[in-house]
Design an enzyme around this catalytic site. Structure first.
Site, PDB file in Angstrom:
ATOM      1  N   LYS A 118      56.819 -29.590  69.670  1.00  0.00           N
ATOM      2  CA  LYS A 118      55.574 -29.848  69.557  1.00  0.00           C
ATOM      3  C   LYS A 118      54.370 -29.669  69.876  1.00  0.00           C
ATOM      4  CE  LYS A 118      57.349 -35.414  71.200  1.00  0.00           C
ATOM      5  NZ  LYS A 118      56.095 -36.352  71.833  1.00  0.00           N
ATOM      6  N   LYS A 201      66.821 -33.523  62.610  1.00  0.00           N
ATOM      7  CA  LYS A 201      67.061 -35.770  63.376  1.00  0.00           C
ATOM      8  C   LYS A 201      65.614 -36.317  62.756  1.00  0.00           C
ATOM      9  CE  LYS A 201      64.113 -35.082  67.695  1.00  0.00           C
ATOM     10  NZ  LYS A 201      63.982 -35.406  69.020  1.00  0.00           N
ATOM     11  N   LYS A 204      60.143 -40.043  64.436  1.00  0.00           N
ATOM     12  CA  LYS A 204      59.075 -40.735  63.336  1.00  0.00           C
ATOM     13  C   LYS A 204      57.968 -39.691  63.596  1.00  0.00           C
ATOM     14  CE  LYS A 204      58.580 -41.888  69.048  1.00  0.00           C
ATOM     15  NZ  LYS A 204      58.949 -42.844  69.489  1.00  0.00           N
TER      16      LYS A 204
HETATM   17  P1  TYM Z   1      62.355 -41.028  72.230  1.00  0.00           P
HETATM   18  O1  TYM Z   1      60.590 -41.791  73.033  1.00  0.00           O
HETATM   19  O2  TYM Z   1      61.462 -40.249  71.545  1.00  0.00           O
HETATM   20  O3  TYM Z   1      63.475 -41.517  72.436  1.00  0.00           O
HETATM   21  C1  TYM Z   1      63.799 -43.172  73.153  1.00  0.00           C
HETATM   22  C2  TYM Z   1      65.653 -43.317  72.587  1.00  0.00           C
HETATM   23  O4  TYM Z   1      65.673 -42.745  71.040  1.00  0.00           O
HETATM   24  C3  TYM Z   1      66.427 -41.633  71.309  1.00  0.00           C
HETATM   25  N1  TYM Z   1      66.507 -40.955  69.712  1.00  0.00           N
HETATM   26  C4  TYM Z   1      67.548 -40.483  68.617  1.00  0.00           C
HETATM   27  N2  TYM Z   1      69.255 -40.757  69.212  1.00  0.00           N
HETATM   28  C5  TYM Z   1      70.149 -40.716  68.098  1.00  0.00           C
HETATM   29  N3  TYM Z   1      68.771 -39.624  67.308  1.00  0.00           N
HETATM   30  C6  TYM Z   1      67.790 -40.127  66.880  1.00  0.00           C
HETATM   31  N4  TYM Z   1      67.369 -39.656  65.291  1.00  0.00           N
HETATM   32  C7  TYM Z   1      66.779 -40.237  67.971  1.00  0.00           C
HETATM   33  N5  TYM Z   1      65.884 -40.060  67.435  1.00  0.00           N
HETATM   34  C8  TYM Z   1      65.502 -40.743  69.400  1.00  0.00           C
HETATM   35  C9  TYM Z   1      66.414 -40.883  72.308  1.00  0.00           C
HETATM   36  O5  TYM Z   1      67.322 -39.661  72.650  1.00  0.00           O
HETATM   37  C10 TYM Z   1      65.934 -41.770  73.419  1.00  0.00           C
HETATM   38  O6  TYM Z   1      67.122 -41.841  74.074  1.00  0.00           O
HETATM   39  N6  TYM Z   1      61.837 -38.618  76.884  1.00  0.00           N
HETATM   40  C11 TYM Z   1      62.294 -39.377  76.131  1.00  0.00           C
HETATM   41  C12 TYM Z   1      61.651 -40.969  76.800  1.00  0.00           C
HETATM   42  C13 TYM Z   1      62.044 -40.715  78.651  1.00  0.00           C
HETATM   43  C14 TYM Z   1      63.126 -40.880  78.518  1.00  0.00           C
HETATM   44  C15 TYM Z   1      62.705 -41.243  80.201  1.00  0.00           C
HETATM   45  C16 TYM Z   1      64.675 -41.198  78.773  1.00  0.00           C
HETATM   46  C17 TYM Z   1      60.575 -40.785  79.544  1.00  0.00           C
HETATM   47  N7  TYM Z   1      61.563 -40.694  80.239  1.00  0.00           N
HETATM   48  C18 TYM Z   1      63.475 -41.266  81.453  1.00  0.00           C
HETATM   49  C19 TYM Z   1      65.485 -41.618  79.637  1.00  0.00           C
HETATM   50  C20 TYM Z   1      65.424 -41.611  81.306  1.00  0.00           C
HETATM   51  C21 TYM Z   1      61.352 -39.329  74.860  1.00  0.00           C
HETATM   52  O7  TYM Z   1      61.382 -38.893  74.375  1.00  0.00           O
HETATM   53  O8  TYM Z   1      61.841 -40.690  73.823  1.00  0.00           O
END
Ligand code: TYM
Length: 339
Positions: A118, A201, A204
């Site tokens: 990032k 992957k 967004k």
């Molecule tokens: P974020 O907002 O990027 O994504 C949310 C969830 O979607 C999953 N995900 C995917 N799964 C499969 N294929 C993909 N291409 C894909 N893109 C996203 C992510 O693995 C996630 O489960 N850091 C985290 C948010 C967070 C969090 C937490 C998660 C903050 N605190 C505590 C669990 C527990 C994040 O940026 O997810």
């Protein structure tokens, strides 16, 4: 004391930082909804404070937080059964994050691949919040003593760090206070790849909208994106091993499996030998069948943002009831004086 003392509790979070896509649905939302009736207390958080680690337009952030909440509900999450809330309404997350900032080591944070991705080449100009992001994530989880964290593959390293922070805290203060939260990364949907490049992957932040299916896309758009998805000229092989070295084909099979609730093996049994001109329309029909009603329901829910805000308000109160005593106990362990 062993880890068995912790009552099972699920926590997960999603950033309200723009378009929700099929990766978020298959890797997270659908799995949360599928697990809903297992009787384990579950908290799902719109992590708005994580979103602002990179610049967010305030009006868009407000909209995205509500739309994400609508996405949870439209995917089948019932706000009476699960606790749905936004991170900034529960100040215990940031209070716990400060404690963890003092536990986590610089060297650990520097190894985080997501920070490197990032921040890019200009890491000196990244926000301090982006660097400390995983400590806040550990706080999200541990301020509830959560034991299980369902996420997509890309969050694995952050969860390892969460366990390192819990273990170091327990060791430094000679307590067994924080659980070793288990990542739950299961099923075909945990790594959904770009429709334009099967080695990247679905995200967004990809500049091409054709690379992803957004949860707000209508039926025609979903269908068009699948028909135009990159593939190779060979028909589907007869088994999973035959997908080796064919990332785009593998991705479409995984997406089919995730949407249909099947294993990738079963999809190969049904679809092996078909050409993409046969398989893609079947996948497009399945995707439209599953995703278009969710998109329509999100649109309907977004007409009443006051109701969405009320759901987040109630969820935040319920979340605080769990977090406040765990934070208070943490302060006591650390030696902070309170009354
Ligand atoms: P974020 O907002 O990027 O994504 C949310 C969830 O979607 C999953 N995900 C995917 N799964 C499969 N294929 C993909 N291409 C894909 N893109 C996203 C992510 O693995 C996630 O489960 N850091 C985290 C948010 C967070 C969090 C937490 C998660 C903050 N605190 C505590 C669990 C527990 C994040 O940026 O997810």
């Amino acid at each position: 004391m062993s880890q068995a003392q912790f009552t099972p509790r699920v926590f997960s979070g999603i950033q309200p930082s723009g378009d929700l896509h099929l990766g978020n649905y298959l890797g997270a939302l659908k799995r949360f909804a599928d697990a809903q009736d297992r009787g384990v207390q579950s908290l799902y958080c719109m992590v708005d404070l994580h979103a602002i680690t990179v610049w967010q337009d305030p009006a868009k952030l407000r909209h995205a937080t509500r739309e994400l909440t609508a996405g949870f509900i439209a995917s089948g999450l019932d706000p009476e059964k699960s606790i749905l809330f936004n991170q900034s309404q529960v100040p215990e997350h940031t209070q716990m994050a400060w404690i963890f900032n003092c536990v986590a080591r610089m060297g650990w944070m520097k190894r985080m691949t997501q920070f490197k991705d990032k921040a890019g080449k200009n890491a000196e100009n990244a926000s301090l919040g982006l660097f400390g992001y995983p400590a806040l994530m550990a706080a999200d989880i541990l301020v509830y003593h959560a034991t299980h964290v369902p996420v997509g593959e890309d969050q694995k390293q952050h969860l390892e760090l969460t366990r390192d922070i819990a273990a170091k805290f327990n060791h430094d203060y000679d307590v067994e206070f924080f659980p070793m939260a288990e990542p739950v990364i299961e099923g075909a949907g945990t790594r959904v790849m770009s429709l334009r490049d099967g080695t990247k992957k679905m995200s967004k932040s990809d500049p091409s909208d054709m690379s992803r299916i957004n949860m707000t896309d209508d039926a025609d758009t979903i269908s068009k994106k699948i028909r135009k998805a990159k593939t190779d000229p060979e028909p589907l092989p007869m088994d999973l091993d035959g997908l080796e070295g064919r990332p785009e084909a593998r991705n479409l099979v995984n997406i089919y499996a995730g949407l249909a609730g099947m294993s990738a093996e079963d999809v190969m049994r049904d679809m092996g030998g078909r050409t993409f001109s046969e398989f893609k329309p079947m996948l497009a029909d399945l995707a439209v069948d599953r995703m278009a009603p969710i998109s329509a329901e999100m649109g309907r829910l977004m007409q009443d943002t006051a109701e969405i805000d009320a759901i987040l308000g109630r969820g935040s109160e319920r979340a605080r009831e769990i977090a406040a005593p765990i934070l208070a106990k943490t302060y006591e362990i650390v030696g902070l004086v309170g009354s």
